[in-house]
Motif scaffolding. Structure first.
Motif, PDB file in Angstrom:
ATOM      1  N   LEU A 154      14.467   6.296   4.775  1.00  0.00           N
ATOM      2  CA  LEU A 154      13.367   5.877   3.907  1.00  0.00           C
ATOM      3  C   LEU A 154      12.362   5.129   4.776  1.00  0.00           C
ATOM      4  O   LEU A 154      12.695   4.107   5.384  1.00  0.00           O
ATOM      5  N   GLY A 155      11.148   5.643   4.852  1.00  0.00           N
ATOM      6  CA  GLY A 155      10.148   4.991   5.690  1.00  0.00           C
ATOM      7  C   GLY A 155       9.823   5.812   6.911  1.00  0.00           C
ATOM      8  O   GLY A 155      10.353   6.918   7.110  1.00  0.00           O
ATOM      9  N   PRO A 156       8.959   5.290   7.752  1.00  0.00           N
ATOM     10  CA  PRO A 156       8.490   6.054   8.910  1.00  0.00           C
ATOM     11  C   PRO A 156       9.632   6.440   9.853  1.00  0.00           C
ATOM     12  O   PRO A 156      10.514   5.633  10.149  1.00  0.00           O
TER      13      PRO A 156
ATOM     14  N   HIS B 145      18.109  -4.122  -1.797  1.00  0.00           N
ATOM     15  CA  HIS B 145      17.521  -5.047  -0.816  1.00  0.00           C
ATOM     16  C   HIS B 145      16.421  -5.914  -1.428  1.00  0.00           C
ATOM     17  O   HIS B 145      15.438  -6.250  -0.756  1.00  0.00           O
ATOM     18  N   CYS B 146      16.584  -6.242  -2.714  1.00  0.00           N
ATOM     19  CA  CYS B 146      15.583  -7.050  -3.427  1.00  0.00           C
ATOM     20  C   CYS B 146      14.209  -6.386  -3.379  1.00  0.00           C
ATOM     21  O   CYS B 146      13.174  -7.061  -3.252  1.00  0.00           O
ATOM     22  N   ALA B 147      14.206  -5.066  -3.472  1.00  0.00           N
ATOM     23  CA  ALA B 147      12.941  -4.313  -3.453  1.00  0.00           C
ATOM     24  C   ALA B 147      13.128  -3.029  -4.267  1.00  0.00           C
ATOM     25  O   ALA B 147      13.075  -1.923  -3.730  1.00  0.00           O
ATOM     26  N   LYS B 148      13.321  -3.192  -5.561  1.00  0.00           N
ATOM     27  CA  LYS B 148      13.571  -2.026  -6.416  1.00  0.00           C
ATOM     28  C   LYS B 148      12.376  -1.080  -6.528  1.00  0.00           C
ATOM     29  O   LYS B 148      12.551   0.140  -6.506  1.00  0.00           O
ATOM     30  N   PRO B 149      11.144  -1.591  -6.666  1.00  0.00           N
ATOM     31  CA  PRO B 149      10.030  -0.655  -6.834  1.00  0.00           C
ATOM     32  C   PRO B 149       9.882   0.358  -5.697  1.00  0.00           C
ATOM     33  O   PRO B 149       9.563   1.524  -5.942  1.00  0.00           O
ATOM     34  N   VAL B 150      10.098  -0.063  -4.449  1.00  0.00           N
ATOM     35  CA  VAL B 150       9.935   0.895  -3.355  1.00  0.00           C
ATOM     36  C   VAL B 150      11.081   1.908  -3.352  1.00  0.00           C
ATOM     37  O   VAL B 150      10.896   3.064  -2.964  1.00  0.00           O
ATOM     38  N   HIS B 151      12.259   1.502  -3.799  1.00  0.00           N
ATOM     39  CA  HIS B 151      13.339   2.474  -3.963  1.00  0.00           C
ATOM     40  C   HIS B 151      12.983   3.479  -5.068  1.00  0.00           C
ATOM     41  O   HIS B 151      13.224   4.685  -4.921  1.00  0.00           O
ATOM     42  N   ASP B 152      12.424   2.979  -6.157  1.00  0.00           N
ATOM     43  CA  ASP B 152      11.980   3.882  -7.227  1.00  0.00           C
ATOM     44  C   ASP B 152      10.954   4.881  -6.689  1.00  0.00           C
ATOM     45  O   ASP B 152      10.972   6.061  -7.057  1.00  0.00           O
ATOM     46  N   ARG B 153      10.061   4.393  -5.819  1.00  0.00           N
ATOM     47  CA  ARG B 153       9.033   5.272  -5.259  1.00  0.00           C
ATOM     48  C   ARG B 153       9.649   6.462  -4.533  1.00  0.00           C
ATOM     49  O   ARG B 153       9.101   7.573  -4.553  1.00  0.00           O
ATOM     50  N   PHE B 154      10.796   6.246  -3.892  1.00  0.00           N
ATOM     51  CA  PHE B 154      11.434   7.323  -3.142  1.00  0.00           C
ATOM     52  C   PHE B 154      12.577   7.984  -3.917  1.00  0.00           C
ATOM     53  O   PHE B 154      13.351   8.764  -3.357  1.00  0.00           O
ATOM     54  N   GLY B 155      12.655   7.669  -5.197  1.00  0.00           N
ATOM     55  CA  GLY B 155      13.575   8.380  -6.072  1.00  0.00           C
ATOM     56  C   GLY B 155      15.034   8.050  -5.875  1.00  0.00           C
ATOM     57  O   GLY B 155      15.902   8.883  -6.181  1.00  0.00           O
ATOM     58  N   VAL B 156      15.342   6.856  -5.387  1.00  0.00           N
ATOM     59  CA  VAL B 156      16.734   6.449  -5.206  1.00  0.00           C
ATOM     60  C   VAL B 156      16.921   5.060  -5.803  1.00  0.00           C
ATOM     61  O   VAL B 156      15.987   4.255  -5.875  1.00  0.00           O
ATOM     62  N   ALA B 157      18.151   4.786  -6.238  1.00  0.00           N
ATOM     63  CA  ALA B 157      18.442   3.483  -6.816  1.00  0.00           C
ATOM     64  C   ALA B 157      18.757   2.455  -5.748  1.00  0.00           C
ATOM     65  O   ALA B 157      18.543   1.251  -5.940  1.00  0.00           O
TER      66      ALA B 157
END
Length: 432
Positions: free
Chosen positions: A349-351, A389-401
């Protein structure tokens, strides 16, 4: 456990020059915990530094000495111990100011962590007088890759003030989507608050560029630098931000202490966050007046020994050279991305390009829950983090919980990255 490859590489410095690379073997000798044996007599492979870094013996010993020889409250007693403790606490402020390139030592406010610093910023900007304060019709702009500590305080601030919350999206590659920056940052924008380095994606964001745009419309810029300050040289005078938060426990310092840096003229205009001892000028039953910054924002007994430890951590990192630490981080991250690319079924996830990227690599392994991945790796002595990792929105962005995250620091070796890649193959076999 340091590899020969780590010693053979010459790190490229930020000015394009070169110098002797970081001596990872010598660095590791400063961290007692790295000699631990885990269950099954496995050597510890610590790949969770984005969560909390390990501490060198210099920091541990400095805090112990303070408690053994100098323990007293600060700014309250005229006896010798009180004077010594106060001097040590304020000397730590000097060290941190120098470490981050703060123009003035009084711009360094000690807090308990980054979350406390960001909550301080959000709340005082609700209470501040116009034109600084958040008001109905105003807007706060954040990003989709923020840690919850830079989302929830602004959600609460907007609820309490009537301001509107907006945010930058994230591209498929894990970079900030700045294509609509002129639509998001407008004359209605009061605050732009963003992470400098994502704790999930590892992305290094163009803070200075965004700050310039925000200042063009008169907005304040707040930066979560929790993952940035430990990793590369920081110069607050050049960054362009107005308020910056970071924490001690990610930069070889103790838990229980963080920093809010703020422009001195801005801090002087902001109201207190907490009331109590030490933050006052005078108190009468009819009302109170408040101390000048930074003490205005440091109510009660501060984290004294923790400040001493954080000051020593800053000195330790400075002595190693933040350019060299950054060069090592880039090299080890590039090596990790290459090795993980060979693990079938693994999605980063990420670059996947190490340029403008830090050493936090979050990934999923096809068909496996991140907690299962983490537990099997732990049985091999490999410590990684699993969850959102206390960052749910970015996980949602990539379609994973959730995801598994391996994160590196100045003591990470190539052999440890090899052990991670080999361990992931063992994880796959375990569940096959």
């Amino acid at each position: 456990m340091a590899g020969n490859a780590d010693q053979a590489e010459i790190g490229a410095m930020s000015d394009g020059s070169t110098r002797t690379p970081l001596d990872v073997a010598a660095v590791r000798a400063d961290f007692p915990i790295l000699d631990r044996r885990m269950a099954g007599d496995q050597p510890l492979i610590y790949l969770d530094s984005a969560n909390s870094s390990q501490k060198p013996r210099q920091v541990i010993e400095a805090m112990a000495r303070h408690y053994e020889l100098h323990n007293a409250n600060v700014a309250r007693s005229v006896h010798q111990l009180g004077t010594e403790s106060t001097e040590a606490f304020e000397a730590a402020r000097d060290r941190i100011a120098a470490f981050i390139g703060a123009p003035d030592r009084d711009e360094v406010v000690f807090t308990s962590n980054s979350s406390a610093a960001l909550n301080l910023a959000a709340n005082v900007l609700v209470w501040a007088e116009p034109p600084l304060g958040l008001r109905p019709g105003g807007e706060v702009v954040i990003t989709e890759m923020e840690h919850h500590s830079n989302i929830v305080p602004w959600q609460l601030a907007c609820e309490r003030s009537g301001a509107t919350l907006r945010w930058f999206g994230v591209t498929d590659e894990g970079r900030l989507d700045l294509s609509n920056i002129d639509e998001l940052i407008t004359e209605r924008t009061t605050v732009v608050s963003l992470v400098w380095v994502s704790n999930v994606l590892g992305t290094v964001n163009p803070v200075a560029e965004i700050a310039r745009r925000a200042h063009e419309v008169g907005a304040l810029v707040v930066v979560d630098a929790s993952q940035a300050v430990p990793q590369f040289p920081v110069d607050m005078a050049a960054l362009g931000a107005d308020l910056v938060a970071f924490t001690g426990h990610k930069m070889c310092g103790p838990t229980g202490i963080g920093v809010l840096w703020g422009r001195k003229d801005l801090l002087a205009q902001l109201p207190p966050f907490l009331g109590g001892g030490e933050m006052i000028e005078t108190v009468r039953m009819q009302g109170s007046t408040y101390a000048a910054p930074p003490h205005r924002f440091e109510a009660g007994t501060p984290p004294i020994a923790q400040a001493v430890g954080l000051g020593v951590a800053a000195d330790y990192l400075s002595a190693l050279g933040m350019d060299r630490i950054a060069a090592h981080e880039r090299a080890i991250t590039a090596y990790a991305l290459d090795r993980l690319a060979d693990v079938s079924g693994l999605r980063v996830l990420g670059p996947t390009d190490p340029v403008d990227r830090s050493g936090a690599v979050s990934f999923t392994l096809e068909g496996l829950h991140p907690h299962d991945v983490s537990q099997v790796l732990d049985s091999l002595g490999i410590a990684v983090r699993a969850g959102h990792h206390c960052a749910k929105p970015v996980h949602d962005r990539f379609g994973v919980a959730s995801s598994t995250r391996a994160s590196f620091y100045l003591y990470t070796t190539r052999e440890e990255i090899d052990a991670l890649a080999d361990g992931l193959e063992k994880v796959k076999k375990f569940f096959r």
